[in-house]
Design a protein around this motif. Structure first.
Motif, PDB file in Angstrom:
ATOM      1  N   GLN A  51       0.834  -1.202   0.000  1.00  0.00           N
ATOM      2  CA  GLN A  51       0.000   0.000   0.000  1.00  0.00           C
ATOM      3  C   GLN A  51       0.871   1.254   0.000  1.00  0.00           C
ATOM      4  N   ALA A  52       1.927   1.266   0.818  1.00  0.00           N
ATOM      5  CA  ALA A  52       2.841   2.411   0.866  1.00  0.00           C
ATOM      6  C   ALA A  52       3.541   2.602  -0.478  1.00  0.00           C
ATOM      7  N   GLU A  53       3.912   1.510  -1.118  1.00  0.00           N
ATOM      8  CA  GLU A  53       4.557   1.568  -2.428  1.00  0.00           C
ATOM      9  C   GLU A  53       3.615   2.186  -3.470  1.00  0.00           C
ATOM     10  N   ILE A  54       2.364   1.801  -3.427  1.00  0.00           N
ATOM     11  CA  ILE A  54       1.379   2.352  -4.359  1.00  0.00           C
ATOM     12  C   ILE A  54       1.188   3.846  -4.119  1.00  0.00           C
ATOM     13  N   GLU A  55       1.057   4.221  -2.843  1.00  0.00           N
ATOM     14  CA  GLU A  55       0.889   5.636  -2.508  1.00  0.00           C
ATOM     15  C   GLU A  55       2.101   6.452  -2.924  1.00  0.00           C
ATOM     16  N   GLU A  56       3.296   5.889  -2.747  1.00  0.00           N
ATOM     17  CA  GLU A  56       4.523   6.577  -3.138  1.00  0.00           C
ATOM     18  C   GLU A  56       4.563   6.783  -4.656  1.00  0.00           C
ATOM     19  N   GLY A  57       4.099   5.806  -5.411  1.00  0.00           N
ATOM     20  CA  GLY A  57       4.092   5.885  -6.859  1.00  0.00           C
ATOM     21  C   GLY A  57       3.107   6.917  -7.383  1.00  0.00           C
ATOM     22  N   GLN A  58       2.125   7.292  -6.572  1.00  0.00           N
ATOM     23  CA  GLN A  58       1.121   8.276  -6.995  1.00  0.00           C
ATOM     24  C   GLN A  58       1.576   9.707  -6.792  1.00  0.00           C
ATOM     25  N   LYS A  59       2.695   9.888  -6.106  1.00  0.00           N
ATOM     26  CA  LYS A  59       3.189  11.258  -5.817  1.00  0.00           C
ATOM     27  C   LYS A  59       3.938  11.837  -6.985  1.00  0.00           C
TER      28      LYS A  59
END
Length: 89
Positions: A81-89
């Motif tokens: 989940q953190a990886e996905i959120e990081e990729g959205q930045k």
């Protein structure tokens, strides 16, 4: 043609999954994402039907092993989940 051979001809399955998710979110508004995902996978994979074919000792052992794996699965889910959120930045 080779690339699209495995693509479903309809979106019926995807719509049924989103329908299950919608129902879960309405019935249990505070349900976590990982719990909803597990519930939907359990239902779609017909896990209960499979467990009923196992003897009681095997079933108990399998469930105990999966309970022990739960913390690790939660860590992996949070990392993903953190990886996905990081990729959205």
């Amino acid at each position: 043609r080779k690339k699209t051979r495995s693509v479903p001809k309809t979106s019926k399955f995807a719509e049924s999954v989103f329908g299950m998710l919608d129902h879960l979110l309405r019935a249990k508004p505070r349900i976590s994402t990982i719990t909803a995902e597990a519930y939907i996978m359990f239902a779609n994979n017909k896990t209960m039907d499979w467990l009923k074919t196992q003897d009681a000792d095997t079933c108990r052992r399998l469930l105990e092993e999966r309970r022990k794996d739960a913390k690790e699965m939660q860590k992996k889910f949070k990392a993903r989940q953190a990886e996905i959120e990081e990729g959205q930045k």
